[in-house]
Every structure is written in C-alpha cells, then in structure tokens.
Design an enzyme around this catalytic site. Sequence first.
Site, short mmCIF file in Angstrom:
data_model
loop_
_atom_site.label_atom_id
_atom_site.label_comp_id
_atom_site.label_asym_id
_atom_site.label_seq_id
_atom_site.Cartn_x
_atom_site.Cartn_y
_atom_site.Cartn_z
N HIS A 1 31.17 37.09 -114.10
CA HIS A 1 31.29 35.80 -113.42
C HIS A 1 30.80 35.90 -111.99
O HIS A 1 29.97 35.11 -111.54
CB HIS A 1 32.75 35.34 -113.45
CG HIS A 1 32.98 34.05 -112.75
ND1 HIS A 1 33.38 33.98 -111.45
CD2 HIS A 1 32.80 32.78 -113.16
CE1 HIS A 1 33.47 32.72 -111.09
NE2 HIS A 1 33.11 31.96 -112.12
N ARG B 1 -2.24 57.54 -104.06
CA ARG B 1 -1.56 56.64 -105.00
C ARG B 1 -1.45 55.28 -104.35
O ARG B 1 -1.56 55.17 -103.12
CB ARG B 1 -0.17 57.18 -105.35
CG ARG B 1 0.73 57.26 -104.15
CD ARG B 1 2.10 57.80 -104.50
NE ARG B 1 2.83 58.09 -103.28
CZ ARG B 1 3.68 59.10 -103.13
NH1 ARG B 1 3.90 59.93 -104.11
NH2 ARG B 1 4.30 59.29 -101.99
N GLY C 1 9.87 62.75 -104.56
CA GLY C 1 10.96 63.67 -104.26
C GLY C 1 11.96 63.85 -105.39
O GLY C 1 12.93 64.57 -105.23
N CYS D 1 17.38 28.90 -120.60
CA CYS D 1 18.20 28.68 -119.41
C CYS D 1 19.19 29.80 -119.19
O CYS D 1 20.09 29.69 -118.39
CB CYS D 1 18.90 27.33 -119.47
SG CYS D 1 20.06 27.21 -120.84
N LYS E 1 -0.22 61.38 -110.47
CA LYS E 1 -0.83 62.35 -109.54
C LYS E 1 -2.04 63.00 -110.19
O LYS E 1 -3.11 63.08 -109.58
CB LYS E 1 0.22 63.41 -109.18
CG LYS E 1 -0.06 64.17 -107.91
CD LYS E 1 1.05 65.19 -107.64
CE LYS E 1 2.31 64.55 -107.09
NZ LYS E 1 3.45 65.49 -107.05
N TYR F 1 9.00 25.75 -120.62
CA TYR F 1 9.51 26.12 -119.30
C TYR F 1 10.53 27.23 -119.39
O TYR F 1 11.09 27.49 -120.45
CB TYR F 1 10.14 24.90 -118.61
CG TYR F 1 11.42 24.42 -119.22
CD1 TYR F 1 12.63 24.98 -118.86
CD2 TYR F 1 11.42 23.40 -120.18
CE1 TYR F 1 13.82 24.56 -119.43
CE2 TYR F 1 12.61 22.97 -120.76
CZ TYR F 1 13.80 23.55 -120.39
OH TYR F 1 14.98 23.15 -120.96
N SER G 1 16.98 24.35 -125.74
CA SER G 1 17.00 25.27 -124.61
C SER G 1 17.76 26.51 -125.05
O SER G 1 18.92 26.43 -125.45
CB SER G 1 17.70 24.62 -123.41
OG SER G 1 17.80 25.56 -122.37
N ARG H 1 2.84 71.43 -109.42
CA ARG H 1 3.40 70.15 -108.97
C ARG H 1 3.78 69.26 -110.14
O ARG H 1 3.05 69.18 -111.12
CB ARG H 1 2.38 69.40 -108.10
CG ARG H 1 1.62 70.27 -107.15
CD ARG H 1 0.45 69.54 -106.50
NE ARG H 1 0.85 68.48 -105.61
CZ ARG H 1 -0.02 67.66 -105.03
NH1 ARG H 1 -1.33 67.77 -105.26
NH2 ARG H 1 0.40 66.71 -104.23
N MET I 1 11.36 65.09 -108.45
CA MET I 1 11.13 66.27 -109.26
C MET I 1 10.61 67.41 -108.39
O MET I 1 10.51 67.28 -107.19
CB MET I 1 10.18 65.95 -110.40
CG MET I 1 10.82 65.05 -111.43
SD MET I 1 9.73 64.71 -112.79
CE MET I 1 8.44 63.81 -112.00
P1 ADP Z 1 5.90 65.13 -104.24
O1 ADP Z 1 5.48 64.44 -105.49
O2 ADP Z 1 7.36 65.28 -104.12
O3 ADP Z 1 5.22 64.56 -103.03
P2 ADP Z 1 3.88 67.19 -104.26
O4 ADP Z 1 3.52 67.78 -105.56
O5 ADP Z 1 2.97 66.13 -103.77
O6 ADP Z 1 5.37 66.65 -104.37
O7 ADP Z 1 3.96 68.41 -103.25
C1 ADP Z 1 4.81 68.56 -102.17
C2 ADP Z 1 4.05 68.92 -100.90
O8 ADP Z 1 3.25 70.10 -101.10
C3 ADP Z 1 3.09 67.85 -100.48
O9 ADP Z 1 3.15 67.73 -99.08
C4 ADP Z 1 1.76 68.36 -100.90
O10 ADP Z 1 0.72 67.88 -100.10
C5 ADP Z 1 1.92 69.87 -100.75
N1 ADP Z 1 1.02 70.57 -101.68
C6 ADP Z 1 1.03 70.47 -103.01
N2 ADP Z 1 0.04 71.21 -103.56
C7 ADP Z 1 -0.61 71.80 -102.53
C8 ADP Z 1 -1.74 72.66 -102.45
N3 ADP Z 1 -2.38 73.04 -103.54
N4 ADP Z 1 -2.13 73.07 -101.23
C9 ADP Z 1 -1.47 72.66 -100.12
N5 ADP Z 1 -0.41 71.85 -100.13
C10 ADP Z 1 0.04 71.40 -101.33
MG MG Z 2 3.28 64.19 -102.90
#
Ligand code: ADP
Ligand code: MG
Length: 909
Positions: free
Chosen positions: A490, A376, A112, A865, A32, A885, A798, A103, A114
């Site tokens: 098995h 991503r 989701g 193998c 990210k 192979y 092999s 984040r 973390m």
């Molecule tokens: P995940 O990795 O679980 O998607 P995110 O870090 O992307 O978690 O954040 C969760 C939600 O919060 C996402 O929908 C993201 O767009 C929103 N979000 C995160 N940072 C901001 C921000 N600075 N302003 C507005 N929305 C945010």
């Molecule tokens: Mg996200």
Amino acid sequence: MELLENVKTRVYKFGNKEADGNREMKNLLGGKGANLAEMSSIGIPVPPGFTITTEVCTEYNQLGEEAAMGFIRDEVESAIANIENIMGTKFGDKENPLLISVRSGARVSMPGMMDTVLNLGLNDDAVLGIAKQTNNERFAWDSYRRFIQMYGGVVLGMKPESKEDIDPFEEIMEALKHKRDIELDTEFTIQDLKDLVYDFKEAVKKRTGHDFPTDPWDQLTGAIIAVFNSWNGDRAIYYRNMNGYPSEWGTAVNVQAMVYGNMGLDSGTGVCFTRDAATGENIFNGEYLIDAQGEDVVAGVRTPQQITKIGSQRWAELAQVEEEDRIANYPSLEELMPEIYKELNEYQEKLELHYRDMQDMEFTIQQGKLWILQTRNGKRTGAAMVKIAMDSCKEGLITEEEALLQIEPNKLDELLHPVFDPKALASAQAIAQGLPASPGAATGKIVFFADEAARYKSSILVRIETSPEDLEGMNIARGILTARGGMTSHAAVVARGMGKCCVSGAGALKIDYKSRTLTVDGHEYHEGDWISLNGSTGHIFEGKVPTIEPELSGEFAEIMDLSEKFTKMQVRTNADSPKDAQVARNFGAQGIGLTRTEHMFFEVDRIKAMREMILADTVKGRKEALKELLPMQRSDFEGIFEAMAGLPVTVRLLDPPLHEFVPHQLETQRSLAEDMHITLQEVKNKVAELEEFNPMLGHRGCRLGITYPEITEMQARAIIEAALNLKERGIVAKPEIMVPLIGTIAEFESQEAIIRATADKVFEERNDTVEYLVGTMIEIPRAALTADLIAKKADFFSFGTNDLTQMAFGYSRDDAGKFLPIYIEKGILKVDPFEVLDQEGVGQLVEIGTTKGRSTKKDLKVGICGEHGGEPSSVEFCYNTGMNYVSCSPYRVPIARVAAAQAAIKATR
Ligand code: ADP
Ligand code: MG
Ligand code: MG
C-alpha cells in the site's frame, strides 16, 4: 577425422590492429572484451591479448574446473604465443618475461563488482628479467610484491574476512614501516621490497598450506578460475539482483599484456570521458596520475590531475589552488605531455564518433607511449543522459530514433523529484536500507501516526505498514518509511501515485508504536528526530540531508516531443485527484486510465458518511448515507474532468473490501457509534463481521455493486451529473465508467444495466445527454479467458495487471513480501512480477484477453492500468500486444512515453 563443426571457438584474440571479435559480440565476449577487439581492429593501440568467452564461464559453473580448462587449454596456449610474438617477450622467461593482466568483464559493465589480477607471470626468475629489461630493479620488485598481494587476495582467498579484520599483506607492510620508522610505500628500499616478497610468500604458505605458485601457467589457471568465481561473489550477485541481470550470463575473462604507467616521469595512467557525465556538457574531461598504475587514480591516495587545461583551471578554482602552484604541481596532461594529449584527444573523438555515444575510457602511458585499456558507453546522470542524447542528435552524430533509444526511461525519474544535494550525500552515513519504493529525496522529523503528520512542517511517516486510513497523513508527510511490505505494498503504490518519496520493507527497523521509538542496530530514534530517505536507492539516513529541487531542462521537453512523434500508443495516467490529473497532464498524459473512487472517501469529512453507509443495516440507511456522499463524489469528478478537459477519464467503481474503510481504533469506533446513535458494541460487531479470511478474494470489486446496487447507482449518478455540469460550462468531459473485478459476463451485465438505467434517468431529469462508455477491468483470469463474451457488452477493456498477477501466480499482494525476496535471491523468480509484468505467464492472459476481445469487437479499446503501465519492459509488451494505451502514476508518465516510443522504434527494426 575430427568433428570440426563441434569445435567452437572459446578464445578470441586481439592486438596489432587485428581482432577475432567485434563490438557486436558483447554477450559472448563481455562488454570489455568486445570493445577491446573493436578498438584493436579500428587501429586504436590496445595491449595485445585475448578473451575467453562467457560460455566457458557457464561451462565451468556446470562441469567444473577440469572440464572447462580442458576445453580451452590449447586455444589459450596459442593465444599466449600470439601475444609473445607481438610483444617480443616470453611467458615465464628469465630474460625477457611477458607479464599479463587477467580481467573480468560481463556483457554489461559492473564496475568494481568482479576481480582483476595485474602483473601475472612474475616469479623469482621473471622478476630478475623485468629488472634487467626495464633497468629498474625497484620497479620490478615493487610489481612483484603488488602481484603477490593481489593474487593472494583475489585467487588464494586471502582477503580480510570482515571489515574489522586487517588485510594480512597490509599488516606485514605496516609492521615493516613501523620497524623502519617510515610512513609511505615509496620510502621502502629495494631490500625492503625483497623482504616483503619473502614475507608475503610465507604468509601465503601459512594461510593456505601451499607455496605461492611459481609456474606462470598455474598462476594463469588460478586467475581465470578466480575471475569465473567472482561472477558468483557476493558483490556481483547483489549488483545483478539490483539490476535484474540473470545469473546465466556469466563473465568473460580478458587476458592482456601488461603495460606500465609506473615506470617513471614519462609514464602515467588515467580515465577520461568524452563528455561530462554529470551535466552532459560536450566537454572532454578526465583525470590522470604520473608514475602510477591501474587503480591508483580511483584509489584516492594521491590527488589526480586533470586532462585538459580548462578542466585543470576549473579544478584549481574549486580546490583553491593558485595558478602558479597548479602549473608547478598539478599541470594538466595537455600542458605536461602535449603530444600524448593530442593523440588521446584524437582517440576520444574517434571513439565517440565510432560508438555514437559518450565514452568512458581507461588509458596508460608507458615511457612516452599511449595505450588504451578500455572503452565503454559511460554511465551518466539522468540529466546528462537527456542532454547528451539531444545534443548528439542535433550535432548529427545520431538520428532521432537513436537519441530516443539512448534514453534509459527509468533514469528520467531523477529529473522528476527533489534530489539530495550530491555533495551532502557523499558524506552522509546510511543507517539502514529498504526497497526503493518511490524515488526522490525526503527529509523530515519522525512521526509514527498518520494523523500526527501535520505536527511538523516536514515529517517522515514511519510505520510498520500503512493502510488506506493513513492516506491523508501520507499526503502531508514529506516521505514514507515502512518496515514491512514490498514494491506494491500500500505504502509503495500510494507513494508512487503521489510522487512521494518512499522506502518500504526496511526489515532492519524495529518500530514500537507504544513507546514511539524506532530502533535500528541498537540505536534508538524518537518522534521529532530528523531522518532522511533516498527513495531512489532505499537508503535511510540519520539527520537532515539537504535537498535541491529538480530542474526540467529544455532537452527534457525536447525528448518528450520526440517521443510523441514516434508512437501511436497513448499514455494515460492513474489519478485520483484534480491535482494529480494536472501534474500528469503537464507531463503529457493523454487522459486518465484509472481513477480510484475509493481514495476520495478517505478524506476526513467523507470517511464518516462512508462508514455510516457501510455500517447501515438497511437499504434505507445505506441510501441516506449515500445521498451525503453523492455531492462530494460529483464535485471530485468535476474537478478531475475539468483538469482533463477534452480527454477521456476512466472512473473505476468502488473496489476494495469494505473493512478497509471501517475504524479499527477504539476512539474512532466510539465517536462513530455516537454519530450513528448506536452502541459501541454494535459498531464492534459490524467491524468484526466485515473481517474476511481472504479479503483480496472476498467481498470486493463488482461484488459490492451487485450486493449493494445502490452504491453503483450513486457512483454512476455522480459521474454523469458531473459531466453534465461541465457541459453546461462548455467543458467537454469524456467519462469511461469501469466495472472492477468481473469474472463472468453476467456480473458485467448486472452492473452495466444499473449504470445505463441511472444515466438514462439523469439524462431525463436534466433534459440533456453526454457521451459515456461502460467497460470493464480484466483482472481475473476467467475474464481474460472469456473475453470474447465480455466484449459483446463492454465498450473497453483495461487490464488490471496487479490483481491479474496476484491471481495468475496465486500470490497474495499483501503477503508476498514474506517470500518474494527469497524467491528472487534463490533465482526462482528473476524479478518481482508485481513490478515487471510476467510476459511468459500473465502476459498470455493479456494476449488472450486482447485477441479474444477483438475477435468479437474489432476496434475494442484496450489499455492497462496496473503498476506495470509505467515499467518500460512492460510498456513494450503492451505496445506489441496492440494496446491503445498504457496508464501509470503521474510521475511515471514521461517514462512510459519514452518507453512507448522506444517500443515503436524497435518494432520497425
Ligand atoms: P574494472 O572492470 O573493475 O575497471 P579492469 O579489468 O578494468 O577492472 O582493471 C582494473 C585496473 O587495472 C584498471 O585501471 C585497468 O586500466 C588496469 N589494467 C588492466 N589491465 C591492464 C594492463 N594489461 N596493463 C595495465 N593496466 C591494466
Ligand atoms: Mg576498468
Ligand atoms: Mg484490481
């Protein structure tokens, strides 16, 4: 003077079209963070912020909070100041406060898994500033109560402890709704929201014994530490283990200025994909909500709207919404905010072109201004993966090499087996989960005994564990479920070979053969009850989940052709029957690397002769039984050689401990006694005699052929005669006879002598010859270490990496299920070495064996193998070792082919 070179950067800023980091820095900044930096520097509007590196997470884990925070304090302060400058706001300010999000973000996306905290920086002062700044008191207080709720849950540990517990904050909201006789959050008045904030803070004080932190800097520290901790949360650990990600990676922390999608009708938030993640079609698509924040789109409370007009119309058709209703209530972003749509469309095109892969993006619109919050490489189905790679290649977006590298080989599995109808799966309830031993989907009626598999048209064989005796039943059943055994048990190995769905080692199952019941969680299932297995995830479902047949799309074939172009290493298959051989050949196998002759002995008409052979007391008796077996083996080999016409076929001589073949059930023992004209007691004695303390290290492999040379003789004869028979029919057979489990050159020599003498005899009888090779498996460490000697005689090697792994680690394959899962859980092993070749240890034996072997015989043909031959990282290792192979089960051939091509491409880079 300060030691400047010792001061490393731990905080990377981004924003205002600039960034300290870039996309290459995923390991340090997380996916990210690296992408936020990259987007910022290519001019995509991202809210300004900074990333704390994954190294700090590791420092935190090793040295604790004080040390880690001490390292970054100054850098964080200056990075916050940078955001303040860009935004013209101030952290913790009464008049014009800066709010931020904190984040998580590991080097690979773990959606989701973390934690994230939004709206950080709010307190009793800042809320007034926000109200004034936005001229929206309701918005300010709503954000404040959301913040306390999120912060309380994520940072202060106020999440409900079990599924039954209710979230303490939800409880307060519910009580207020009840009191005010309202139903929706949106019905709260400003005063209600203020009351909620007060009550939330009281709840925090009561639960934690401390006041809710009012100082934004304290809030920030708490959130950073919470994000670090979430790397070691249950969810994250589970996800990591599932995907084999090491715990040392750690997570980065992204701190970013908040932007608000919930500021009215000119605001909104959404997610979008540059192509269709399910089908791979090149169609921009996604969903959004007006006047909403962050997670609202995925939370499913309101019905999200489509981004494009076409998408919206398609959606309306499925949802049976009339066009008028659609336009009035669910318009697309394209229709509702054409300017914003145009801008978003530009960014999605730009980002896909830039990353040269399908992108999954998050965006927020704040009062008519578009912000991109994340991009991503999008997750996709196997089918979409193949289509996107080939399409992008044809569009000229990526090269052929890049298209191949975009394929995640294991995901091709999805294209090779029947799958559950995704619609049905969404509503199915799993009753338990085991290991995803062999992918695919299976639905059938429960049977508990292999010989009863044919009772129903579709059956699922449910066993504590399976044994070779069960083979036929396993073949008939639609799927196999076992309570014990790992990925190389098995059941698992055989099922993968058959391309049959299998879930193994589902510890929650209580199976009672006597009463023919399966009990899970107190719920009892009986023979004939329907269950469904998902061999790709290990889930077990009650009842009948409908399946659909996979389609091999045109792009799939194209990817296979491309693979061919880039590698010289061949992919063979492990096949024990003409049917398997044919399947593998259709998938592009270039020969057979392993035919296990013993599997042929388990079919009904053969097992009897086999048992007579084993139980015979004299050489004469044994030879008689072998005479019966000879024509059967010969015809099996003919079938396989024919299916592989013109391609090499490696046939391994008898390998498993003999007691696997003898009957253990009283009834069968009795009928065998009758057939052999001996007493039941004699049969029982023999069976008892064959019991071994350590069957895996016992009387098996070439040790059988050495103690009973007539077995090797019969097998060699069957192979050579089969080849000659085909030659008469104008079909080229290329047998490669393989001696198993040798540890010394003398063992090999003894078997080779019998094989060559037998072949010569047959050639003389038939007055004709065929070419054949005699080689050996390298699966005992001593064989690898003395490979230079063995190569003097052996035509090929092999590597049998299943046994080699067993013996190098000293883990019994049959018993490892008891401790390997715990080893992996505790991090003592990162992955199951029976699944992924241990390059560090076992790999050395493979390298030594190959190098030493070729030091004697320069062009020695070398292959693998074991089960590893179809596992991508192991295939890459085999390529780099210089193997000719790899050989794997038929349904893994396409996977190994792509993995081999990828290895070749990577090696040239
Ligand atoms: P995940 O990795 O679980 O998607 P995110 O870090 O992307 O978690 O954040 C969760 C939600 O919060 C996402 O929908 C993201 O767009 C929103 N979000 C995160 N940072 C901001 C921000 N600075 N302003 C507005 N929305 C945010
Ligand atoms: Mg996200
Ligand atoms: Mg072996």
